[in-house]
Write a protein that holds these residues in place. Structure first.
Motif, mmCIF file in Angstrom:
data_model
loop_
_atom_site.group_PDB
_atom_site.id
_atom_site.type_symbol
_atom_site.label_atom_id
_atom_site.label_comp_id
_atom_site.label_asym_id
_atom_site.label_seq_id
_atom_site.Cartn_x
_atom_site.Cartn_y
_atom_site.Cartn_z
ATOM 1 N N GLY A 59 0.711 -1.204 0.027
ATOM 2 C CA GLY A 59 0.167 0.171 0.104
ATOM 3 C C GLY A 59 0.884 1.109 -0.117
ATOM 4 N N LEU A 60 2.243 1.129 -0.067
ATOM 5 C CA LEU A 60 3.075 2.489 -0.033
ATOM 6 C C LEU A 60 4.140 2.311 -1.034
ATOM 7 C CD1 LEU A 60 3.303 5.054 1.635
ATOM 8 C CD2 LEU A 60 4.925 3.874 3.158
ATOM 9 N N ASN A 71 6.059 9.980 -2.842
ATOM 10 C CA ASN A 71 5.563 9.218 -1.576
ATOM 11 C C ASN A 71 3.972 8.813 -1.922
ATOM 12 O OD1 ASN A 71 4.692 7.849 0.954
ATOM 13 N ND2 ASN A 71 6.321 8.911 1.955
ATOM 14 N N TYR A 72 3.821 7.623 -2.231
ATOM 15 C CA TYR A 72 2.239 7.243 -2.612
ATOM 16 C C TYR A 72 1.711 6.488 -1.849
ATOM 17 C CZ TYR A 72 -1.471 5.239 -5.286
ATOM 18 O OH TYR A 72 -2.574 4.636 -5.793
ATOM 19 N N ASN A 73 0.677 6.817 -1.404
ATOM 20 C CA ASN A 73 -0.125 5.934 -0.437
ATOM 21 C C ASN A 73 -1.480 5.293 -1.081
ATOM 22 O OD1 ASN A 73 -2.298 5.439 1.588
ATOM 23 N ND2 ASN A 73 -0.949 6.114 3.183
ATOM 24 N N GLN A 74 -1.324 4.178 -1.528
ATOM 25 C CA GLN A 74 -2.489 3.512 -2.401
ATOM 26 C C GLN A 74 -3.711 3.861 -1.551
ATOM 27 O OE1 GLN A 74 -1.824 -0.613 -3.011
ATOM 28 N NE2 GLN A 74 -3.248 -0.425 -5.009
ATOM 29 N N SER A 75 -3.747 3.517 -0.430
ATOM 30 C CA SER A 75 -5.393 3.422 0.328
ATOM 31 C C SER A 75 -5.967 4.953 0.189
ATOM 32 C CB SER A 75 -5.355 2.917 1.732
ATOM 33 O OG SER A 75 -4.693 3.652 2.321
ATOM 34 N N GLN A 76 -5.074 5.970 0.366
ATOM 35 C CA GLN A 76 -5.642 7.334 0.357
ATOM 36 C C GLN A 76 -5.577 7.973 -1.163
ATOM 37 O OE1 GLN A 76 -3.028 9.520 3.156
ATOM 38 N NE2 GLN A 76 -3.905 8.442 4.951
#
Length: 184
Positions: A59-60, A71-76
């Motif tokens: 997820g990151l 910096n990628y946050n998949q859930s957000q």
């Protein structure tokens, strides 16, 4: 007085072996498990000279091409874009571990285990680091005691050297619907 015995391994010879292994590599791919505060996370780490890095976690995704960091946050569905800063304490490059830190630290050894304690006046962001080195001169484990006395353990496995990693994996292109926070 230092006494050397035949067959004994010194910290410098172990460190030299590690430095040569990583300095000769154009790129590195390795699996890791990081444990801190009783929680573990596993992922994949990619590094390509000079200063390109990719960390894949569940997820990151953290990527830098040496100029820009994503910096990628998949859930957000959110990506934070910033100017790359290698002084950022969250950026830990293999080249720093094997080349930059040793001269800034008091280095001691026990077999193939090397301990780094920052010398007074250096501005390193840890109190102590302990590196366990395998016989092929790869890093098996790194234990870092941070400035808050938190212990972070990173175990590495499945090294792949010089697998011709493409530069494309060291960039990130936001897709439709992602929230982009650009701090550059």
């Amino acid at each position: 007085m230092l006494i050397a015995f035949s067959g004994a391994i010194s910290a410098q010879s172990v460190m030299d072996g590690v430095q040569k292994k990583f300095d000769r590599a154009k790129d590195v791919r390795v699996d890791f498990v990081q444990t801190a505060n009783g929680k573990s996370v596993s992922g994949k780490f990619y590094y390509k000279t000079p200063r390109k890095q990719r960390i894949e976690l569940s997820g990151l995704l953290i990527v830098t091409d040496g100029a820009t960091s994503w910096n990628y946050n998949q859930s957000q569905k959110r990506v934070v874009v910033s100017k790359f800063n290698d002084a950022d304490p969250n950026f830990l490059a293999i080249t720093d571990i094997v080349n930059t830190y040793p001269p800034l630290c008091t280095v001691t050894e026990s077999g193939r285990n090397i301990t780094f304690v920052p010398k007074p006046g250096t501005k390193l962001n840890f109190r102590k680091a302990e590196m366990k080195v395998q016989t092929d001169n790869t890093i098996e484990q790194l234990q870092i005691t941070d400035m808050n006395n938190q212990l972070i353990t990173i175990r590495f496995s499945g090294y792949q050297f010089d697998s011709n990693l493409t530069d494309a994996i060291f960039t990130f292109k936001p897709s439709e619907g992602m929230k982009v926070i650009d701090l550059r």
